[in-house]
Design an enzyme around this catalytic site. Structure first.
Site, short mmCIF file in Angstrom:
data_model
loop_
_atom_site.label_atom_id
_atom_site.label_comp_id
_atom_site.label_asym_id
_atom_site.label_seq_id
_atom_site.Cartn_x
_atom_site.Cartn_y
_atom_site.Cartn_z
N HIS A 88 112.18 69.88 28.13
CA HIS A 88 112.41 68.45 28.37
C HIS A 88 112.54 67.70 27.05
O HIS A 88 111.93 68.07 26.06
CB HIS A 88 111.25 67.85 29.15
CG HIS A 88 110.97 68.54 30.45
ND1 HIS A 88 109.70 68.73 30.92
CD2 HIS A 88 111.80 69.11 31.36
CE1 HIS A 88 109.76 69.37 32.08
NE2 HIS A 88 111.02 69.61 32.36
N ASP A 126 113.36 71.91 37.12
CA ASP A 126 113.50 72.69 35.89
C ASP A 126 114.39 73.91 36.08
O ASP A 126 115.07 74.34 35.15
CB ASP A 126 112.13 73.11 35.36
CG ASP A 126 111.38 71.95 34.71
OD1 ASP A 126 111.95 70.85 34.59
OD2 ASP A 126 110.21 72.15 34.32
N TYR A 132 98.93 65.26 25.47
CA TYR A 132 99.85 64.99 24.36
C TYR A 132 100.11 63.51 24.18
O TYR A 132 100.12 62.74 25.12
CB TYR A 132 101.15 65.79 24.48
CG TYR A 132 101.97 65.58 25.72
CD1 TYR A 132 103.10 64.77 25.70
CD2 TYR A 132 101.64 66.23 26.91
CE1 TYR A 132 103.87 64.61 26.84
CE2 TYR A 132 102.41 66.07 28.04
CZ TYR A 132 103.53 65.25 28.00
OH TYR A 132 104.30 65.09 29.12
N LYS A 178 106.08 64.13 19.72
CA LYS A 178 104.91 64.47 20.52
C LYS A 178 103.89 65.24 19.69
O LYS A 178 104.25 66.03 18.83
CB LYS A 178 105.31 65.34 21.71
CG LYS A 178 106.25 64.65 22.68
CD LYS A 178 106.72 65.59 23.77
CE LYS A 178 107.68 64.85 24.70
NZ LYS A 178 108.31 65.75 25.66
#
Length: 183
Positions: free
Chosen positions: A62, A170, A132, A72
């Site tokens: 992603h 996904d 995260y 991130k």
């Protein structure tokens, strides 16, 4: 905290200094001033996310595009994952390359993934809790993705398994070649 640059420019593994004794341990998991100084970047995290998954779950790949592209900082609060970053920056010498590392609650390593990268992970332990930080807010209209088994990227996710748990979304992501471009 040790900041170890990976073979992908701007992508780092962070190893905390852990102070342990008979009571347990203490570590500083994030210090904005030290982070900015070590990586020589001006970054401000604005959103924290947490996910829980079971063994064999594979999430990704992603990313966000345009002004919503996210840097991130990934860490594992419980369990163990194979964490993967893919360089999508067209002018980068490592464009299309990936880096993978095992992050766990035991090794306490973190991965910093700059904006312009795709991210995914596979759970190696019975369960895993992932936390995260992101430097941009999530924007659904800006999301992009690449199929986890793209032949151009050729990511080594470890043992092959027909038991991996992958969302329908996904499983239907486009190839690297046909993915949404970050610019």
């Amino acid at each position: 905290m040790n900041f170890i640059e990976t073979e992908l420019e701007g992508c780092f593994i962070l190893e905390p200094k852990i102070i342990a004794d008979e009571r347990g341990y203490f570590m500083e998991s994030f210090n904005e001033s030290n982070f900015r100084k070590a990586l020589d970047i001006d970054i401000h995290f604005v959103q924290d996310n947490q996910s829980f998954s079971t063994k064999g779950v594979l999430r990704g790949l992603h990313y966000q595009v345009g002004t919503h592209a996210q840097a991130k900082l990934i860490r594992v609060l419980g369990g163990e994952i194979l964490d993967v970053a893919v360089d999508l920056r067209p002018n980068s010498i490592t464009y299309g390359a990936y880096f993978a590392a095992v992050l766990s609650s035991e090794n306490q390593k973190q991965m910093f993934i700059p904006s312009g990268f795709a991210h995914g992970f596979k759970v190696l332990s019975e369960t895993a809790t992932i936390f995260y930080k992101c430097d941009q807010f999530y924007d659904k209209a800006s999301e992009g993705g690449i199929i986890f088994n793209d032949p151009t990227l050729n990511i080594d996710w470890g043992e092959e398994s027909t038991n991996w748990i992958i969302s329908e979304k996904d499983r239907n992501l486009p190839s690297f070649e046909n993915s949404r471009k970050i610019w």
